[in-house]
Design a protein around this motif. Structure first.
Motif, PDB file in Angstrom:
ATOM      1  N   ASN A 344      -1.774 -12.962  -6.476  1.00 18.01           N
ATOM      2  CA  ASN A 344      -3.099 -13.545  -6.665  1.00 18.01           C
ATOM      3  C   ASN A 344      -3.409 -13.683  -8.156  1.00 18.01           C
ATOM      4  O   ASN A 344      -3.846 -14.739  -8.627  1.00 18.01           O
ATOM      5  N   ALA A 364     -12.130 -14.967 -10.278  1.00 16.81           N
ATOM      6  CA  ALA A 364     -11.780 -14.990  -8.853  1.00 16.81           C
ATOM      7  C   ALA A 364     -10.930 -13.786  -8.450  1.00 16.81           C
ATOM      8  O   ALA A 364     -10.933 -13.408  -7.273  1.00 16.81           O
ATOM      9  N   TYR A 365     -10.196 -13.193  -9.384  1.00 21.37           N
ATOM     10  CA  TYR A 365      -9.295 -12.095  -9.005  1.00 21.37           C
ATOM     11  C   TYR A 365     -10.064 -10.942  -8.362  1.00 21.37           C
ATOM     12  O   TYR A 365      -9.789 -10.537  -7.231  1.00 21.37           O
ATOM     13  N   GLU A 368     -11.935 -11.897  -5.095  1.00 19.86           N
ATOM     14  CA  GLU A 368     -11.107 -12.069  -3.908  1.00 19.86           C
ATOM     15  C   GLU A 368     -10.455 -10.765  -3.478  1.00 19.86           C
ATOM     16  O   GLU A 368     -10.477 -10.397  -2.300  1.00 19.86           O
ATOM     17  N   ARG A 369      -9.842 -10.071  -4.417  1.00 20.97           N
ATOM     18  CA  ARG A 369      -9.012  -8.929  -4.033  1.00 20.97           C
ATOM     19  C   ARG A 369      -9.799  -7.655  -3.742  1.00 20.97           C
ATOM     20  O   ARG A 369      -9.421  -6.884  -2.857  1.00 20.97           O
ATOM     21  N   TYR A 435     -10.197 -14.755   2.074  1.00 23.69           N
ATOM     22  CA  TYR A 435     -11.142 -14.565   0.970  1.00 23.69           C
ATOM     23  C   TYR A 435     -12.415 -15.341   1.298  1.00 23.69           C
ATOM     24  O   TYR A 435     -12.389 -16.571   1.402  1.00 23.69           O
ATOM     25  N   ASP A 436     -13.516 -14.636   1.494  1.00 20.73           N
ATOM     26  CA  ASP A 436     -14.767 -15.302   1.863  1.00 20.73           C
ATOM     27  C   ASP A 436     -15.836 -15.208   0.782  1.00 20.73           C
ATOM     28  O   ASP A 436     -16.971 -15.635   1.006  1.00 20.73           O
ATOM     29  N   GLN A 437     -15.491 -14.682  -0.398  1.00 21.72           N
ATOM     30  CA  GLN A 437     -16.477 -14.555  -1.472  1.00 21.72           C
ATOM     31  C   GLN A 437     -15.935 -15.101  -2.787  1.00 21.72           C
ATOM     32  O   GLN A 437     -16.325 -14.659  -3.855  1.00 21.72           O
ATOM     33  N   SER A 438     -15.024 -16.046  -2.699  1.00 20.96           N
ATOM     34  CA  SER A 438     -14.388 -16.535  -3.917  1.00 20.96           C
ATOM     35  C   SER A 438     -15.220 -17.612  -4.598  1.00 20.96           C
ATOM     36  O   SER A 438     -15.714 -18.541  -3.944  1.00 20.96           O
ATOM     37  N   ILE A 441     -13.253 -21.290  -4.247  1.00 25.27           N
ATOM     38  CA  ILE A 441     -12.916 -21.870  -2.949  1.00 25.27           C
ATOM     39  C   ILE A 441     -14.105 -22.685  -2.464  1.00 25.27           C
ATOM     40  O   ILE A 441     -15.246 -22.221  -2.519  1.00 25.27           O
ATOM     41  N   GLY A 463     -10.284 -20.263   2.514  1.00 25.52           N
ATOM     42  CA  GLY A 463     -10.137 -18.835   2.278  1.00 25.52           C
ATOM     43  C   GLY A 463      -9.014 -18.220   3.087  1.00 25.52           C
ATOM     44  O   GLY A 463      -8.480 -17.174   2.711  1.00 25.52           O
ATOM     45  N   HIS A 534      -3.299 -19.835   0.169  1.00 25.58           N
ATOM     46  CA  HIS A 534      -4.649 -19.807   0.715  1.00 25.58           C
ATOM     47  C   HIS A 534      -5.285 -21.198   0.633  1.00 25.58           C
ATOM     48  O   HIS A 534      -5.062 -21.945  -0.326  1.00 25.58           O
TER      49      HIS A 534
END
Length: 563
Positions: A344, A364-365, A368-369, A435-438, A441, A463, A534
């Motif tokens: 990622n 984003a790192y 997402e992570r 990933y739903d909070q990026s 995206i 995501g 993704h």
């Protein structure tokens, strides 16, 4: 494994090092990150305290399917697949009264010889070209090291300890020390990434704090040489789990011949490392008497935890793997979660350093992570609690001969199978996370399908992992993804030139790949995938004005930055 560099070359390396990314720690996570960056043309320096060729511990025993997909992209999957246990050694998980006792149940997992062709078993038929691989870290890491050392622009400094760093808006300056000469030297880099394990100095330097559950279970781990053990097992397995009222434990086949790793799970709350007899426990787990001979190669006492750092980044410094999160190794997702961190972060750093994305894309790192790491760690903790409860309630009659014992063994064996097939064949953790909070995206209001440790629903919802498919030429769709963004077109008549032009105007590595319409998941005519597989956006036509979409994908619409 490559020969150790000469003293002269080591001295030259320490005179002055300038690199784009400094990776602290040369284990599987650090090497994966370094290989991924170097494959994108980014200069990378890895500092590692061990000497070249010095073996790692025997902790990790499983490379997930998702990690093998990453290694396939990096060109090292086949090399990994060709080493480890003997090709025909069973990769099953066997539940027994003792390692040499009565079998209660068995989770069938194909040996590596049959891994690509097997069709029976709970982890065959998965939507991937790279199934999981059972391999111990002592065989895995030399393959990664040799591959990394062969890549241009990737430098590995062995016998080198990271001490500290300072950073400003333009980069970082780290101090490292040659452990053979004692001399300290600076390394100048644009970014630093701590892949330096549970005691991470980089994590401490960025003021990140581990939070969660500090103690879940204590484990005595012993690596032994026991040449006669295999002959005492009527049907060997990659992992043999002993369930009896005296001592429950796990026996892992390391070389499939003579070497074994034994985990003695301290299941009672009043047990301590000092109060439990290591030798007696090993014999109880194996089901052998005092005349059985073995040699201890190494041993380690450790505490299973569920801890996640409250931040994964500060400015130009990041953390990955055990530096960022620690949990019980259920589902084998300690190291594999770290490899997911690495891939990622690698493409995000590459996007900025190659000049086609704003530095704010790096936001984003953590976005997402960190959330998915928190969730997966809770999956592992929940599984740990259930397994611990199972071990504490093994019936006294489990070894009793006759119908009563048979009934107990059948019940315990089925319960062990039903519970543990979820973690040893964990399709959900491999393919279901999203990933739903990026911030980079383009969500479309659709909710990503939920997943469990074992199960998931393939989806093109932004995501999610791009659903598996094959192209008309037989290639796997993931093999067609480029280093930036790839537009999958399920209808060849859809015009995509405006998006392609906007991407290329920003210097984005961009490709268009047509997917046969007979393939599933073509619920949208266009799916835009990132290099890490993704989904970034989907639709039935490209936007009339693609500039806002491109800006979002490249981090141009974000506020903040590396401060």
């Amino acid at each position: 494994m490559h020969d150790r560099p000469s003293a002269a070359s080591e001295k030259a390396a320490f005179d002055m090092v300038k690199t784009s990314v400094l990776v602290v720690g040369g284990g599987p996570v650090g090497l994966s990150l370094a290989m991924d960056l170097a494959s994108r043309g980014i200069s990378v320096t890895v500092v590692e305290t061990r000497a070249a060729g010095e073996p790692p511990s025997v902790k990790c025993n499983h490379v997930s399917s998702r990690s093998m997909e990453i290694f396939r992209r990096l060109g090292v999957a086949r090399k990994l697949r060709d080493t480890g246990l003997p090709a025909d050694y069973p990769n099953d998980c066997s539940y027994r009264t003792t390692a040499t006792g009565i079998e209660l149940s068995r989770i069938l997992i194909p040996c590596r010889r049959d891994r690509y062709t097997a069709t029976s078993g709970p982890d065959t038929g998965w939507p991937t070209a790279e199934p999981p691989h059972r391999i111990n870290q002592i065989y895995m890491e030399p393959v990664l090291f040799a591959h990394a050392a062969s890549i241009e622009g990737l430098q590995i400094l062995n016998r080198t300890a990271f001490e500290d760093f300072r950073q400003d808006d333009d980069g970082i300056v780290a101090t490292v020390r040659n452990l053979d000469t004692g001399s300290a030297s600076p390394i100048h880099a644009d970014f630093i990434v701590g892949c330096d394990g549970a005691r991470s100095l980089v994590r401490k330097a960025i003021d990140a704090n581990l939070q969660g559950t500090p103690i879940i279970q204590r484990v005595q781990s012993t690596y032994i040489h026991a040449p006669t053990l295999l002959g005492l097992m009527d049907q060997p397995a990659w992992m043999t789990l002993s369930l009896n009222p005296r001592r429950c434990g796990t026996v892992v086949a390391i070389d499939g011949q003579e070497n074994w790793l034994i985990h003695n799970h301290l299941n009672r709350e009043d047990e301590t490392f000092d109060s439990v007899d290591r030798d007696a426990s090993i014999r109880a787990i194996l089901g052998v008497g005092p005349d059985f001979e073995y040699e201890i190669l190494s041993k380690e006492d450790w505490v299973g935890r569920r801890l996640v750092a409250d931040r994964f980044r500060k400015g130009r410094a990041f953390i990955c793997g055990d530096a960022a999160h620690l949990w019980m190794p259920y589902a084998g997702y300690g190291m594999n979660a770290g490899i997911a961190d690495a891939t990622n972060l690698a493409w995000l750093l590459g996007a900025y350093l190659q000049g086609w994305a704003d530095i704010k894309i790096l936001d984003a790192y953590e976005a997402e992570r960190l959330p998915i790491t928190e969730q997966v760690s809770r999956f592992a903790m929940e599984m740990a609690g259930k397994v611990l409860s199972q071990r504490r309630t093994v019936p006294e009659e489990i070894e009793q001969p006759g119908p009563e014992g048979d009934a107990v063994r059948k019940q315990v064996g089925q319960a062990a199978y039903d519970l543990n097939v979820q973690q040893y064949c964990c399709g959900g953790l491999n393919f279901g996370y999203f990933y739903d909070q990026s911030p980079i995206i383009a969500y479309d209001g659709a909710e990503q399908p939920g997943f469990t440790m074992a199960d998931f629903t393939p989806s093109s919802t932004p995501g999610c992992r791009l659903p598996f498919a094959k192209l008309s030429d037989g290639r796997v769709v993931y093999d067609a993804l480029g280093p930036g963004y790839t537009l999958l077109r399920y209808d060849p008549d859809v015009a995509v030139a405006p998006l392609a032009e906007a991407m290329r105007a920003n210097g984005v590595p961009f490709a268009v790949v047509d997917v046969p319409t007979s393939q599933p998941f073509g619920d949208h005519k266009l799916i835009l995938a990132r290099t890490d597989q993704h989904v970034a956006w989907r639709g039935d036509a490209v936007p009339d004005d693609p500039a806002p979409l491109v800006g979002k994908l490249l981090g141009q619409n974000l506020t903040g930055g590396p401060g």
